[in-house]
Write a protein that holds these residues in place. Sequence first.
Motif, PDB file in Angstrom:
ATOM      1  N   ILE A 137       0.915  -1.109   0.060  1.00 56.24           N
ATOM      2  CA  ILE A 137      -0.024  -0.116   0.193  1.00 56.24           C
ATOM      3  C   ILE A 137       0.878   1.180  -0.073  1.00 56.24           C
ATOM      4  O   ILE A 137       1.927   1.301   0.566  1.00 56.24           O
ATOM      5  CB  ILE A 137      -1.005   0.217   1.356  1.00 56.24           C
ATOM      6  CG1 ILE A 137      -1.857  -1.151   1.215  1.00 56.24           C
ATOM      7  CG2 ILE A 137      -1.754   1.217   1.414  1.00 56.24           C
ATOM      8  CD1 ILE A 137      -2.794  -1.320   2.357  1.00 56.24           C
ATOM      9  N   ASN A 138       0.571   2.145  -1.063  1.00 58.62           N
ATOM     10  CA  ASN A 138       1.551   3.277  -1.042  1.00 58.62           C
ATOM     11  C   ASN A 138       2.972   2.808  -1.142  1.00 58.62           C
ATOM     12  O   ASN A 138       3.773   3.762  -0.341  1.00 58.62           O
ATOM     13  CB  ASN A 138       1.105   4.304   0.217  1.00 58.62           C
ATOM     14  CG  ASN A 138      -0.271   5.042   0.086  1.00 58.62           C
ATOM     15  OD1 ASN A 138      -0.690   4.853  -0.888  1.00 58.62           O
ATOM     16  ND2 ASN A 138      -0.416   5.932   1.051  1.00 58.62           N
ATOM     17  N   GLY A 139       3.373   1.999  -1.902  1.00 57.43           N
ATOM     18  CA  GLY A 139       4.696   1.612  -2.175  1.00 57.43           C
ATOM     19  C   GLY A 139       5.277   1.000  -0.716  1.00 57.43           C
ATOM     20  O   GLY A 139       6.561   0.664  -0.831  1.00 57.43           O
TER      21      GLY A 139
ATOM     22  N   LYS B  37       1.299   3.772  -8.967  1.00 60.75           N
ATOM     23  CA  LYS B  37       0.901   4.985  -8.627  1.00 60.75           C
ATOM     24  C   LYS B  37       0.790   5.646  -9.980  1.00 60.75           C
ATOM     25  O   LYS B  37      -0.005   6.929  -9.912  1.00 60.75           O
ATOM     26  CB  LYS B  37       2.127   5.626  -8.086  1.00 60.75           C
ATOM     27  CG  LYS B  37       2.321   5.003  -6.385  1.00 60.75           C
ATOM     28  CD  LYS B  37       3.416   5.650  -5.817  1.00 60.75           C
ATOM     29  CE  LYS B  37       3.552   5.117  -4.137  1.00 60.75           C
ATOM     30  NZ  LYS B  37       4.596   5.680  -3.551  1.00 60.75           N
ATOM     31  N   LYS B  38       1.297   5.702 -11.008  1.00 67.72           N
ATOM     32  CA  LYS B  38       1.028   6.116 -12.182  1.00 67.72           C
ATOM     33  C   LYS B  38      -0.274   5.437 -12.905  1.00 67.72           C
ATOM     34  O   LYS B  38       0.124   4.245 -13.015  1.00 67.72           O
ATOM     35  CB  LYS B  38       2.409   6.258 -13.227  1.00 67.72           C
ATOM     36  CG  LYS B  38       3.355   7.080 -12.509  1.00 67.72           C
ATOM     37  CD  LYS B  38       4.497   7.169 -13.557  1.00 67.72           C
ATOM     38  CE  LYS B  38       5.629   8.183 -13.241  1.00 67.72           C
ATOM     39  NZ  LYS B  38       6.807   8.151 -14.026  1.00 67.72           N
ATOM     40  N   ASP B  39      -1.134   6.204 -13.439  1.00 68.30           N
ATOM     41  CA  ASP B  39      -2.098   5.471 -14.136  1.00 68.30           C
ATOM     42  C   ASP B  39      -1.810   4.781 -15.274  1.00 68.30           C
ATOM     43  O   ASP B  39      -0.942   5.068 -15.912  1.00 68.30           O
ATOM     44  CB  ASP B  39      -3.081   6.576 -14.522  1.00 68.30           C
ATOM     45  CG  ASP B  39      -3.886   7.456 -13.415  1.00 68.30           C
ATOM     46  OD1 ASP B  39      -3.778   6.887 -12.442  1.00 68.30           O
ATOM     47  OD2 ASP B  39      -4.262   8.845 -13.361  1.00 68.30           O
TER      48      ASP B  39
ATOM     49  N   ASP C  91      -1.822  -2.229  -8.819  1.00 68.60           N
ATOM     50  CA  ASP C  91      -2.351  -0.719  -9.403  1.00 68.60           C
ATOM     51  C   ASP C  91      -0.956   0.118  -8.983  1.00 68.60           C
ATOM     52  O   ASP C  91      -0.556   0.199  -7.891  1.00 68.60           O
ATOM     53  CB  ASP C  91      -3.430  -0.251  -8.578  1.00 68.60           C
ATOM     54  CG  ASP C  91      -3.711   1.087  -9.418  1.00 68.60           C
ATOM     55  OD1 ASP C  91      -4.291   1.264 -10.435  1.00 68.60           O
ATOM     56  OD2 ASP C  91      -3.541   2.035  -8.349  1.00 68.60           O
TER      57      ASP C  91
ATOM     58  N   GLU D 250       0.811   1.547  -6.036  1.00 66.75           N
ATOM     59  CA  GLU D 250       0.003   2.248  -5.203  1.00 66.75           C
ATOM     60  C   GLU D 250      -0.759   1.126  -4.398  1.00 66.75           C
ATOM     61  O   GLU D 250      -0.891   1.085  -3.309  1.00 66.75           O
ATOM     62  CB  GLU D 250      -1.073   2.772  -5.993  1.00 66.75           C
ATOM     63  CG  GLU D 250      -1.956   3.347  -5.133  1.00 66.75           C
ATOM     64  CD  GLU D 250      -1.858   4.539  -4.329  1.00 66.75           C
ATOM     65  OE1 GLU D 250      -2.471   4.865  -3.315  1.00 66.75           O
ATOM     66  OE2 GLU D 250      -0.712   5.273  -4.710  1.00 66.75           O
ATOM     67  N   LEU D 251      -1.094  -0.063  -4.907  1.00 63.43           N
ATOM     68  CA  LEU D 251      -1.791  -1.221  -4.468  1.00 63.43           C
ATOM     69  C   LEU D 251      -1.459  -2.475  -4.927  1.00 63.43           C
ATOM     70  O   LEU D 251      -1.467  -2.584  -6.232  1.00 63.43           O
ATOM     71  CB  LEU D 251      -3.329  -0.823  -4.389  1.00 63.43           C
ATOM     72  CG  LEU D 251      -4.093  -2.291  -3.749  1.00 63.43           C
ATOM     73  CD1 LEU D 251      -3.852  -2.371  -2.241  1.00 63.43           C
ATOM     74  CD2 LEU D 251      -5.798  -1.749  -3.953  1.00 63.43           C
TER      75      LEU D 251
END
Length: 238
Positions: A179-181, A229-231, A227, A214-215
């Motif tokens: 989560i969040n790296g 952090k970059k879309d 997922d 990100e996740l």
Amino acid sequence: MNELLDIVIRATVAYMLLLLLTRVMGRKQISQLTFFDFVSGIAIGSIAASTFFNPAMPTYLGVAALVVWTGWVLATAKLTLVSLPARKLVEAEPLMVIHKGRILEEKLTDRHYNVNDLLKQLREKSIFDPGQVEVGIIETDGKLSVLKKSQFQTVTAGDLGAAGPPAASGGLVGKEIIINGEILDDNLAAAGLTRAMLADYLRANGIEDAAAVELLLVNPQGQYYLDLKKDGAAGKGR
């Protein structure tokens, strides 16, 4: 007449200011509010009422109090977005209270729950026997999420067409691995994985550093959800 006009002006200012502040803070469904969100909302309403309907209170002091309080709420929300420890401190963590049909009483105590509270939430999900539950988790908003044991789950068309048994995932409900790296080592171990296995999976997906994630979670079927952090990089895998 002057008193009536003063009340009209104060009420109008209060309405417009609260509308602006709640818009700035964002919107959540009532069911998504944490206890902190709930208390903050009550505090903002109380400050507004005390300020704008108390003639002895200068309006500018009330406006200042509302702006400062809202600023702290926004700062806290921003901090919980970027910091996992801060998120745990403010919102707490999901807590497992049922595992393989056994109620974990010591965990219930951590959330100030009792068995009656737990049974009530199970009944609301049409579960009258805790023994049917594989995993039960109290979410940060106090709601209970439940995964039934396989023999008590409803069979779907996907289950009937499955080619074979799902990959193992430690027998637990979906676990967040990153989560969040930040790698969650306890969840990693609970999912039956090691850091080396995680690194191999990330490299296979073109990721050299977990900080870019990100996740990442593994679901009860042993599939991964990733997922970045970059879309543009999200999906499932095995």
